[in-house]
Design an enzyme around this catalytic site. Structure first.
Site, PDB file in Angstrom:
ATOM      1  N   HIS A   1       0.833  -1.206   0.000  1.00 49.79           N
ATOM      2  CA  HIS A   1       0.000   0.000   0.000  1.00 49.79           C
ATOM      3  C   HIS A   1       0.870   1.259   0.000  1.00 49.79           C
ATOM      4  O   HIS A   1       0.644   2.186  -0.788  1.00 49.79           O
ATOM      5  CB  HIS A   1      -0.919  -0.018   1.226  1.00 49.79           C
ATOM      6  CG  HIS A   1      -1.818   1.170   1.326  1.00 49.79           C
ATOM      7  ND1 HIS A   1      -3.082   1.207   0.761  1.00 49.79           N
ATOM      8  CD2 HIS A   1      -1.644   2.386   1.914  1.00 49.79           C
ATOM      9  CE1 HIS A   1      -3.636   2.377   1.010  1.00 49.79           C
ATOM     10  NE2 HIS A   1      -2.782   3.115   1.714  1.00 49.79           N
ATOM     11  N   GLU A   2       1.872   1.309   0.869  1.00 49.15           N
ATOM     12  CA  GLU A   2       2.720   2.499   0.964  1.00 49.15           C
ATOM     13  C   GLU A   2       3.575   2.676  -0.285  1.00 49.15           C
ATOM     14  O   GLU A   2       3.787   3.804  -0.753  1.00 49.15           O
ATOM     15  CB  GLU A   2       3.604   2.424   2.218  1.00 49.15           C
ATOM     16  CG  GLU A   2       2.839   2.447   3.535  1.00 49.15           C
ATOM     17  CD  GLU A   2       2.005   3.712   3.717  1.00 49.15           C
ATOM     18  OE1 GLU A   2       2.349   4.751   3.112  1.00 49.15           O
ATOM     19  OE2 GLU A   2       1.001   3.665   4.446  1.00 49.15           O
TER      20      GLU A   2
ATOM     21  N   GLU B   1      -6.594   6.706  -1.716  1.00 51.01           N
ATOM     22  CA  GLU B   1      -6.511   5.512  -0.876  1.00 51.01           C
ATOM     23  C   GLU B   1      -6.944   4.276  -1.653  1.00 51.01           C
ATOM     24  O   GLU B   1      -6.309   3.215  -1.584  1.00 51.01           O
ATOM     25  CB  GLU B   1      -7.391   5.674   0.369  1.00 51.01           C
ATOM     26  CG  GLU B   1      -6.798   6.569   1.437  1.00 51.01           C
ATOM     27  CD  GLU B   1      -5.476   6.063   1.950  1.00 51.01           C
ATOM     28  OE1 GLU B   1      -5.307   4.841   2.154  1.00 51.01           O
ATOM     29  OE2 GLU B   1      -4.570   6.885   2.123  1.00 51.01           O
TER      30      GLU B   1
END
Length: 365
Positions: A225-226, A280
């Site tokens: 995700h990061e 996101e």
């Protein structure tokens, strides 16, 4: 030659306002000023045939020169305008001041309201949009240089656990994140439940979130995700949008140094940025793909979301990762939908071995 007149000079290369002296000659104007960066005296020559018609508004005169990006001067000196008109009949002035003088109050009110509406719309929509577009068009190397500089500033305030940092990077090296950036992960000795990404590849993970994880796939989900935030330049886009009003002149003039200066001076914002719902979801989608391509169980995202939700529901407080990366029902539902369809995952023992070392280190402390 005439005596010098004080004006403000803009080079067209940056947004710096230089105090300059304007002098007239038969075939040219000269501008003398002190360079902001080198402190050297600079003389600029303007040929008469390349001087644009002056714009005069509310007593302020603006001259532009040459091709785009234009050099320009501005001043508030009626005597100077009289001298220019007397010496240079070919130099033109517009009718802006005359137009204003002949307007009635109703027309003036309409003009003011129109300008005010334009300014508000620009502040709320156009300038933030333009800020993101400018960042989007910068080379990837800019992200790396900026991220390196910002991390050096942050590192002075962070207590990095070098042993855990080695282990988490060892874990990450076993995953192909499909990124052009050099990923460097740093584990911070702090109970905060958080992680964040800087431009160019630096990722900061707090011990607090590692200690809450129960499955090796959770860490893979978090890192995927990061890294996705890094790949899509989300952090620098978000901070540019947030600081767009401060960046206005630098963005309009494409002054990269000015943009960098403002961003670096607000470096602390990187660890508390709040991403939009669309960013996101984009990071989740790419993160899920990273797990799929590496044959890692995509339920890692579900485990991660459940861990974060439990921390929040237990009344521990508004934990950092949820406050900066809003955990919506849509994100959870999409993770469940993707993992339910996955058939290619394996029990990655290589990740498990390093994961066990990480958890052992955390429990030892």
């Amino acid at each position: 030659m005439t005596d010098g007149f004080a004006v403000i000079y803009y080079s067209g290369k940056n947004s710096i306002a230089n105090k300059a002296t304007l002098r007239f000659y038969a075939d040219r104007w000269t501008l003398t000023y002190t360079d902001y960066f080198t402190a050297e005296t600079v003389e600029v020559i303007w040929k008469l045939d390349q001087i644009h018609p002056a714009r005069v508004l509310a007593g302020v005169t603006l001259f532009k020169y040459g091709e785009f990006p234009h050099q320009s001067i501005e001043y508030s000196n009626d005597i100077l305008n009289v001298k220019i008109r007397a010496h240079y009949p070919t130099v033109e002035f517009d009718k802006t001041d005359m137009f204003i003088e002949t307007m009635n109050w109703k027309r003036i009110s309409i003009v003011i309201a129109t300008v005010a509406a334009f300014v508000v719309c620009s502040y709320l929509y156009f300038i933030p949009f333009l800020a993101v577009q400018v960042v989007q068009n910068m080379p990837a190397s800019y992200d790396e240089e900026l991220g390196e500089y910002v991390f050096e500033q942050m590192a002075e305030k962070l207590e990095i656990d070098s042993f855990e940092t080695v282990l988490v990077n060892e874990y990450a090296e076993k995953i192909n994140f499909n990124t052009e950036y050099p990923i460097q992960i740093h584990v911070v000795k702090d109970a905060t439940v958080n992680a964040f990404a800087l431009p160019g590849g630096h990722i900061v993970v707090f011990e607090g979130i590692l200690s809450k994880m129960q499955h090796k796939e959770e860490l893979a989900a978090l890192l995927a995700h990061e890294v996705s935030h890094v790949n899509h330049r989300h952090s620098i886009k978000a901070i540019a949008k947030s600081l767009s009003s401060y960046l206005f002149l630098s963005i309009i003039t494409s002054d990269v140094n000015g943009i960098t200066s403002v961003i670096v001076s607000n470096a602390d914002m990187f660890n508390s940025l709040t991403y939009s719902r669309s960013l996101e979801e984009e990071a989740d989608t790419e993160g899920l793909k990273v797990l799929y391509d590496n044959k890692i169980d995509q339920r890692g995202f579900i485990y991660l979301f459940e861990t974060l939700q439990k921390e929040s529901d237990d009344g521990i407080g508004a934990i950092e990762l949820i406050s900066t990366h809003p955990l919506t029902e849509d994100r959870i539902a999409k993770a469940k939908e993707a993992s339910a369809k996955q058939k290619n995952y394996q029990d990655r023992q290589d990740l498990g071995e390093t994961w066990d070392k990480i958890k052992s280190r955390l429990s030892f402390q």
